[in-house]
Structure formats: C-alpha cells, structure tokens
Motif scaffolding. Structure first.
Motif, short mmCIF file in Angstrom:
data_model
loop_
_atom_site.label_atom_id
_atom_site.label_comp_id
_atom_site.label_asym_id
_atom_site.label_seq_id
_atom_site.Cartn_x
_atom_site.Cartn_y
_atom_site.Cartn_z
N GLY A 9 0.76 -1.30 0.07
CA GLY A 9 0.08 -0.02 -0.04
C GLY A 9 0.90 1.38 0.07
O GLY A 9 2.06 1.23 0.02
N GLY A 10 0.33 2.33 0.01
CA GLY A 10 1.05 3.80 -0.25
C GLY A 10 0.14 4.70 -0.70
O GLY A 10 -1.12 4.91 -0.78
N LEU A 11 0.89 5.87 -0.97
CA LEU A 11 0.16 7.04 -1.71
C LEU A 11 0.52 7.37 -2.90
O LEU A 11 1.69 7.19 -3.43
CB LEU A 11 0.72 8.37 -0.78
CG LEU A 11 0.24 9.68 -1.30
CD1 LEU A 11 -1.24 9.75 -1.17
CD2 LEU A 11 0.77 10.68 -0.49
N VAL A 12 -0.53 7.55 -3.65
CA VAL A 12 -0.15 7.62 -5.22
C VAL A 12 -1.28 8.68 -5.79
O VAL A 12 -2.36 8.85 -5.17
CB VAL A 12 -0.65 6.17 -5.89
CG1 VAL A 12 -1.83 5.79 -5.87
CG2 VAL A 12 -0.16 6.09 -7.35
N GLN A 13 -0.68 9.25 -6.81
CA GLN A 13 -1.69 10.25 -7.51
C GLN A 13 -2.88 9.45 -8.34
O GLN A 13 -2.36 8.37 -8.79
CB GLN A 13 -0.75 11.09 -8.35
CG GLN A 13 -0.19 12.08 -7.61
CD GLN A 13 0.67 13.17 -8.51
OE1 GLN A 13 0.77 13.03 -9.63
NE2 GLN A 13 0.88 14.41 -7.99
N ALA A 14 -4.07 10.04 -8.51
CA ALA A 14 -4.89 9.58 -9.40
C ALA A 14 -4.38 9.29 -10.87
O ALA A 14 -3.48 10.05 -11.31
CB ALA A 14 -6.08 10.72 -9.42
N GLY A 15 -4.76 8.16 -11.32
CA GLY A 15 -4.21 7.74 -12.61
C GLY A 15 -3.01 6.60 -12.43
O GLY A 15 -2.66 6.02 -13.36
N GLY A 16 -2.46 6.59 -11.24
CA GLY A 16 -1.36 5.84 -10.88
C GLY A 16 -1.55 4.48 -10.67
O GLY A 16 -2.79 4.04 -10.65
N SER A 17 -0.50 3.78 -10.51
CA SER A 17 -0.55 2.17 -10.07
C SER A 17 -0.10 1.81 -8.73
O SER A 17 1.02 2.42 -8.43
CB SER A 17 -0.11 1.57 -11.31
OG SER A 17 -0.68 1.73 -12.63
N LEU A 18 -0.67 0.75 -8.32
CA LEU A 18 -0.07 -0.01 -7.07
C LEU A 18 -0.04 -1.32 -7.11
O LEU A 18 -1.15 -2.11 -7.89
CB LEU A 18 -0.71 0.51 -5.88
CG LEU A 18 -0.24 1.88 -5.12
CD1 LEU A 18 -1.07 2.27 -3.86
CD2 LEU A 18 1.29 1.93 -4.91
N ARG A 19 0.64 -2.27 -6.71
CA ARG A 19 0.58 -3.43 -6.68
C ARG A 19 0.58 -4.00 -5.18
O ARG A 19 1.74 -4.02 -4.64
CB ARG A 19 1.73 -4.02 -7.33
CG ARG A 19 1.35 -5.73 -7.64
CD ARG A 19 2.81 -6.50 -8.29
NE ARG A 19 2.38 -7.79 -8.57
CZ ARG A 19 3.21 -8.74 -8.67
NH1 ARG A 19 4.43 -8.45 -8.23
NH2 ARG A 19 2.89 -9.78 -9.00
N LEU A 20 -0.47 -4.53 -4.61
CA LEU A 20 -0.77 -5.26 -3.42
C LEU A 20 -0.30 -6.52 -3.42
O LEU A 20 -0.56 -7.35 -4.34
CB LEU A 20 -2.08 -5.19 -2.86
CG LEU A 20 -2.52 -3.76 -2.79
CD1 LEU A 20 -3.92 -3.69 -2.06
CD2 LEU A 20 -1.72 -2.53 -2.32
#
Length: 125
Positions: A9-20
């Motif tokens: 998890g984390g902080l990301v800007q709209a349109g970005g990606s994360l992998r849990l």
C-alpha cells in the motif's frame, strides 16, 4: 486457518498504479480461494476481487473491473492485486482474505475466518 500478511500500500496520484501483495502461511494455500476487500472511512467493508484456488476463475467488483487484476502464485503462497488507473474513490484500507470456496468469499464474507491486517491505499486527486 491460514495467516495472511499484506504489503504494497501507499500514497499515489490519481491515474497511477500500485501492486498489493499478500503472503499466506500456516496451511496449504492452494486449498483456499483468495480475495481482496476494502474499507473506506465511514463505510462498510466491500468486496474487490477474488480468485479460485488455482487462479482459474476470477471475479471483480464492477467499480474496479478493467482496472484491477488479481493473480496468485501458489508456489510462493502469494496473491497479488495489481491496481491501475487509480481514482481517489479507491482510497481505503485493503484486506486480503482466504476461505474454502470462492462462492463463500463473494456471498458470505461474514464467515471468512482468515483476514490480513490491512494495508492503506491513498489516492490523491
């Protein structure tokens, strides 16, 4: 029951990606369906995605369909949630879950015994 630990998890800007990621221990992970739920502040926990024991079947909430992908690697006892095109409304604590059948996960989450501790995802606008 199986023990679950989430990360990614984390902080990301709209349109970005994360992998849990979620790592399982304690029981044979391949015996379980696995999935992800999320809970935003002031809201109830909601279903996000689920996968059958071998990854052959996957299901998604309408709100994430086409943007999120669930996958699993039973050799590594892990399940992942790839989240693309993130939106501010995706902000929540994300929980990994495991249970005996994918039907139970989707229709009766209140009986799921194995939950992770949760990982915070924050999407800024």
């Amino acid at each position: 029951q199986v023990q679950l630990v989430e990360s990614g998890g984390g902080l990301v800007q709209a349109g970005g990606s994360l992998r849990l990621s979620c790592v399982a221990s304690g029981r044979t992970f391949s015996n379980y369906a696995a999935g992800w739920f999320r809970q935003a502040p002031g809201k109830e926990r909601e279903f996000v995605a689920a996968t059958s024991w071998n990854g052959g079947r996957t299901y998604y909430a309408d709100s994430v369909k086409g943007r999120f992908t669930i996958s699993r690697d039973n050799a590594k006892n892990t399940v992942h949630l790839q989240m693309n095109s993130l939106k501010p409304e995706d902000t929540a604590v994300y929980y990994c879950a495991a249970t005996g059948s994918i039907q139970t996960m989707m229709s009766s989450p209140q009986v799921i015994a194995s939950w992770g501790q949760g990982t915070q995802v924050t999407v800024s606008s």
